[in-house]
Design a protein around this motif. Structure first.
Motif, PDB file in Angstrom:
ATOM      1  N   LEU A  91      40.228  53.821  45.535  1.00 48.10           N
ATOM      2  CA  LEU A  91      41.378  53.231  44.859  1.00 48.10           C
ATOM      3  C   LEU A  91      41.496  53.717  43.418  1.00 48.10           C
ATOM      4  CD1 LEU A  91      41.327  49.502  46.039  1.00 48.10           C
ATOM      5  CD2 LEU A  91      42.963  51.266  46.687  1.00 48.10           C
ATOM      6  N   MET A  92      40.371  53.774  42.719  1.00 43.22           N
ATOM      7  CA  MET A  92      40.382  54.203  41.319  1.00 43.22           C
ATOM      8  C   MET A  92      40.799  55.669  41.204  1.00 43.22           C
ATOM      9  SD  MET A  92      39.293  51.583  39.442  1.00 43.22           S
ATOM     10  CE  MET A  92      38.394  52.094  38.030  1.00 43.22           C
ATOM     11  N   ILE A  93      40.324  56.501  42.098  1.00 42.53           N
ATOM     12  CA  ILE A  93      40.677  57.920  42.066  1.00 42.53           C
ATOM     13  C   ILE A  93      42.162  58.106  42.351  1.00 42.53           C
ATOM     14  CG2 ILE A  93      40.347  60.115  43.269  1.00 42.53           C
ATOM     15  CD1 ILE A  93      37.357  59.314  43.480  1.00 42.53           C
ATOM     16  N   HIS A  94      42.699  57.375  43.310  1.00 32.01           N
ATOM     17  CA  HIS A  94      44.131  57.480  43.595  1.00 32.01           C
ATOM     18  C   HIS A  94      44.974  56.952  42.437  1.00 32.01           C
ATOM     19  CE1 HIS A  94      43.932  59.185  47.514  1.00 32.01           C
ATOM     20  NE2 HIS A  94      43.165  58.219  47.970  1.00 32.01           N
ATOM     21  N   GLY A  95      44.502  55.903  41.775  1.00 34.13           N
ATOM     22  CA  GLY A  95      45.206  55.402  40.591  1.00 34.13           C
ATOM     23  C   GLY A  95      45.209  56.433  39.469  1.00 34.13           C
ATOM     24  N   ALA A  96      44.082  57.122  39.285  1.00 35.83           N
ATOM     25  CA  ALA A  96      44.009  58.162  38.255  1.00 35.83           C
ATOM     26  C   ALA A  96      44.929  59.329  38.606  1.00 35.83           C
ATOM     27  CB  ALA A  96      42.569  58.643  38.113  1.00 35.83           C
ATOM     28  N   ARG A  97      44.969  59.694  39.870  1.00 31.85           N
ATOM     29  CA  ARG A  97      45.879  60.769  40.288  1.00 31.85           C
ATOM     30  C   ARG A  97      47.327  60.382  40.018  1.00 31.85           C
ATOM     31  NH1 ARG A  97      43.193  62.403  46.050  1.00 31.85           N
ATOM     32  NH2 ARG A  97      41.498  63.641  45.193  1.00 31.85           N
ATOM     33  N   SER A  98      47.662  59.148  40.278  1.00 33.41           N
ATOM     34  CA  SER A  98      49.015  58.671  40.028  1.00 33.41           C
ATOM     35  C   SER A  98      49.347  58.735  38.542  1.00 33.41           C
ATOM     36  CB  SER A  98      49.164  57.246  40.541  1.00 33.41           C
ATOM     37  OG  SER A  98      50.357  56.681  40.104  1.00 33.41           O
ATOM     38  N   ALA A  99      48.403  58.321  37.705  1.00 28.20           N
ATOM     39  CA  ALA A  99      48.629  58.350  36.261  1.00 28.20           C
ATOM     40  C   ALA A  99      48.781  59.784  35.767  1.00 28.20           C
ATOM     41  CB  ALA A  99      47.480  57.654  35.538  1.00 28.20           C
ATOM     42  N   LEU A 100      47.995  60.699  36.310  1.00 30.25           N
ATOM     43  CA  LEU A 100      48.104  62.104  35.906  1.00 30.25           C
ATOM     44  C   LEU A 100      49.426  62.714  36.353  1.00 30.25           C
ATOM     45  CD1 LEU A 100      44.496  63.439  36.535  1.00 30.25           C
ATOM     46  CD2 LEU A 100      45.652  63.141  34.345  1.00 30.25           C
ATOM     47  N   ARG A 101      49.869  62.354  37.549  1.00 29.68           N
ATOM     48  CA  ARG A 101      51.117  62.910  38.065  1.00 29.68           C
ATOM     49  C   ARG A 101      52.316  62.486  37.227  1.00 29.68           C
ATOM     50  NH1 ARG A 101      52.182  60.424  43.057  1.00 29.68           N
ATOM     51  NH2 ARG A 101      53.852  59.331  42.029  1.00 29.68           N
ATOM     52  N   THR A 102      52.305  61.256  36.741  1.00 38.90           N
ATOM     53  CA  THR A 102      53.436  60.759  35.963  1.00 38.90           C
ATOM     54  C   THR A 102      53.315  61.070  34.474  1.00 38.90           C
ATOM     55  OG1 THR A 102      52.422  58.588  35.711  1.00 38.90           O
ATOM     56  CG2 THR A 102      53.899  58.896  37.588  1.00 38.90           C
ATOM     57  N   ALA A 103      52.173  61.593  34.035  1.00 36.14           N
ATOM     58  CA  ALA A 103      51.968  61.881  32.616  1.00 36.14           C
ATOM     59  C   ALA A 103      52.888  62.991  32.121  1.00 36.14           C
ATOM     60  CB  ALA A 103      50.516  62.253  32.359  1.00 36.14           C
ATOM     61  N   LYS A 104      53.314  63.855  33.010  1.00 31.89           N
ATOM     62  CA  LYS A 104      54.168  64.979  32.610  1.00 31.89           C
ATOM     63  C   LYS A 104      55.498  64.523  32.028  1.00 31.89           C
ATOM     64  CE  LYS A 104      52.256  67.836  36.242  1.00 31.89           C
ATOM     65  NZ  LYS A 104      52.495  68.459  37.544  1.00 31.89           N
ATOM     66  N   SER A 105      55.994  63.390  32.490  1.00 25.11           N
ATOM     67  CA  SER A 105      57.306  62.926  32.056  1.00 25.11           C
ATOM     68  C   SER A 105      57.250  61.990  30.850  1.00 25.11           C
ATOM     69  CB  SER A 105      58.006  62.209  33.216  1.00 25.11           C
ATOM     70  OG  SER A 105      57.271  61.056  33.583  1.00 25.11           O
ATOM     71  N   LYS A 106      56.057  61.771  30.267  1.00 22.69           N
ATOM     72  CA  LYS A 106      55.914  60.853  29.140  1.00 22.69           C
ATOM     73  C   LYS A 106      55.526  61.609  27.881  1.00 22.69           C
ATOM     74  CE  LYS A 106      54.843  57.057  32.136  1.00 22.69           C
ATOM     75  NZ  LYS A 106      53.920  56.078  32.579  1.00 22.69           N
ATOM     76  N   ASP A 107      55.825  61.015  26.725  1.00 26.91           N
ATOM     77  CA  ASP A 107      55.608  61.702  25.455  1.00 26.91           C
ATOM     78  C   ASP A 107      54.522  61.073  24.577  1.00 26.91           C
ATOM     79  OD1 ASP A 107      57.570  63.555  26.049  1.00 26.91           O
ATOM     80  OD2 ASP A 107      59.159  62.338  25.155  1.00 26.91           O
ATOM     81  N   ASP A 108      53.859  60.027  25.032  1.00 26.10           N
ATOM     82  CA  ASP A 108      52.846  59.392  24.183  1.00 26.10           C
ATOM     83  C   ASP A 108      51.574  60.248  24.149  1.00 26.10           C
ATOM     84  OD1 ASP A 108      50.921  57.508  26.300  1.00 26.10           O
ATOM     85  OD2 ASP A 108      52.775  58.424  26.991  1.00 26.10           O
ATOM     86  N   ARG A 109      50.662  59.918  23.234  1.00 28.06           N
ATOM     87  CA  ARG A 109      49.452  60.730  23.022  1.00 28.06           C
ATOM     88  C   ARG A 109      48.566  60.787  24.252  1.00 28.06           C
ATOM     89  NH1 ARG A 109      46.101  59.165  18.035  1.00 28.06           N
ATOM     90  NH2 ARG A 109      44.991  60.979  18.747  1.00 28.06           N
ATOM     91  N   LEU A 110      48.398  59.660  24.931  1.00 33.11           N
ATOM     92  CA  LEU A 110      47.542  59.638  26.114  1.00 33.11           C
ATOM     93  C   LEU A 110      48.095  60.537  27.207  1.00 33.11           C
ATOM     94  CD1 LEU A 110      45.081  58.496  27.592  1.00 33.11           C
ATOM     95  CD2 LEU A 110      46.506  56.595  28.321  1.00 33.11           C
ATOM     96  N   SER A 111      49.380  60.487  27.430  1.00 31.80           N
ATOM     97  CA  SER A 111      50.008  61.332  28.455  1.00 31.80           C
ATOM     98  C   SER A 111      49.928  62.800  28.080  1.00 31.80           C
ATOM     99  CB  SER A 111      51.466  60.943  28.666  1.00 31.80           C
ATOM    100  OG  SER A 111      51.550  59.628  29.140  1.00 31.80           O
ATOM    101  N   GLN A 112      50.090  63.112  26.816  1.00 29.43           N
ATOM    102  CA  GLN A 112      49.965  64.508  26.381  1.00 29.43           C
ATOM    103  C   GLN A 112      48.549  65.011  26.570  1.00 29.43           C
ATOM    104  OE1 GLN A 112      51.480  64.553  22.404  1.00 29.43           O
ATOM    105  NE2 GLN A 112      53.613  64.527  23.070  1.00 29.43           N
ATOM    106  N   TRP A 113      47.558  64.155  26.300  1.00 24.92           N
ATOM    107  CA  TRP A 113      46.159  64.539  26.488  1.00 24.92           C
ATOM    108  C   TRP A 113      45.875  64.784  27.961  1.00 24.92           C
ATOM    109  CZ3 TRP A 113      42.316  61.917  29.190  1.00 24.92           C
ATOM    110  CH2 TRP A 113      41.040  62.433  29.071  1.00 24.92           C
ATOM    111  N   ALA A 114      46.381  63.880  28.808  1.00 23.93           N
ATOM    112  CA  ALA A 114      46.125  64.000  30.243  1.00 23.93           C
ATOM    113  C   ALA A 114      46.793  65.227  30.793  1.00 23.93           C
ATOM    114  CB  ALA A 114      46.636  62.750  30.955  1.00 23.93           C
TER     115      ALA A 114
END
Length: 114
Positions: A91-114
């Motif tokens: 579950l945690m790995i799939h949640g991380a994959r989901s967060a990484l997949r959506t990071a491309k469309s966000k502009d905050d620092r965490l998303s840019q780092w990811a």
């Protein structure tokens, strides 16, 4: 198949209701990639997280820390250890994959780092 889909929908709504009523689940869901399923599974498996001194101990109990094959001052860290709860780790790995997949469309620092 329709009956099974309906049953899955009912169970999903029950899990969502539990996650909405539990304060610690609500706090967990504020993290990226953590939804009602992961939040309730973590609370059910871990309970009170005060038993862990830090986050690394919690991660080690779930099997999310790297394997260590170190000797003579050389640190060799391999992939995740795969010990602990396989369901929670999945579950945690799939949640991380989901967060990484959506990071491309966000502009905050965490998303840019990811």
């Amino acid at each position: 198949l329709r009956a099974l889909d309906e049953r899955v929908g009912e169970l999903d709504s029950e899990i969502s209701a539990i996650a909405a009523s539990e304060p610690s689940a609500v706090r967990l869901q504020q993290l990226r990639g953590v939804g009602p399923m992961i939040a309730t599974a973590l609370i059910a498996a871990i309970g009170d997280a005060r038993q862990f001194a830090n986050g690394r101990q919690l991660a080690a109990s779930l099997g999310l820390t790297p394997k260590q094959h170190s000797s003579g001052g050389k640190d060799r860290l391999l992939g995740i250890s795969k010990r602990g709860d396989a369901y929670l780790r999945t579950l945690m790995i799939h949640g991380a994959r989901s967060a990484l997949r959506t990071a491309k469309s966000k502009d905050d620092r965490l998303s840019q780092w990811a």
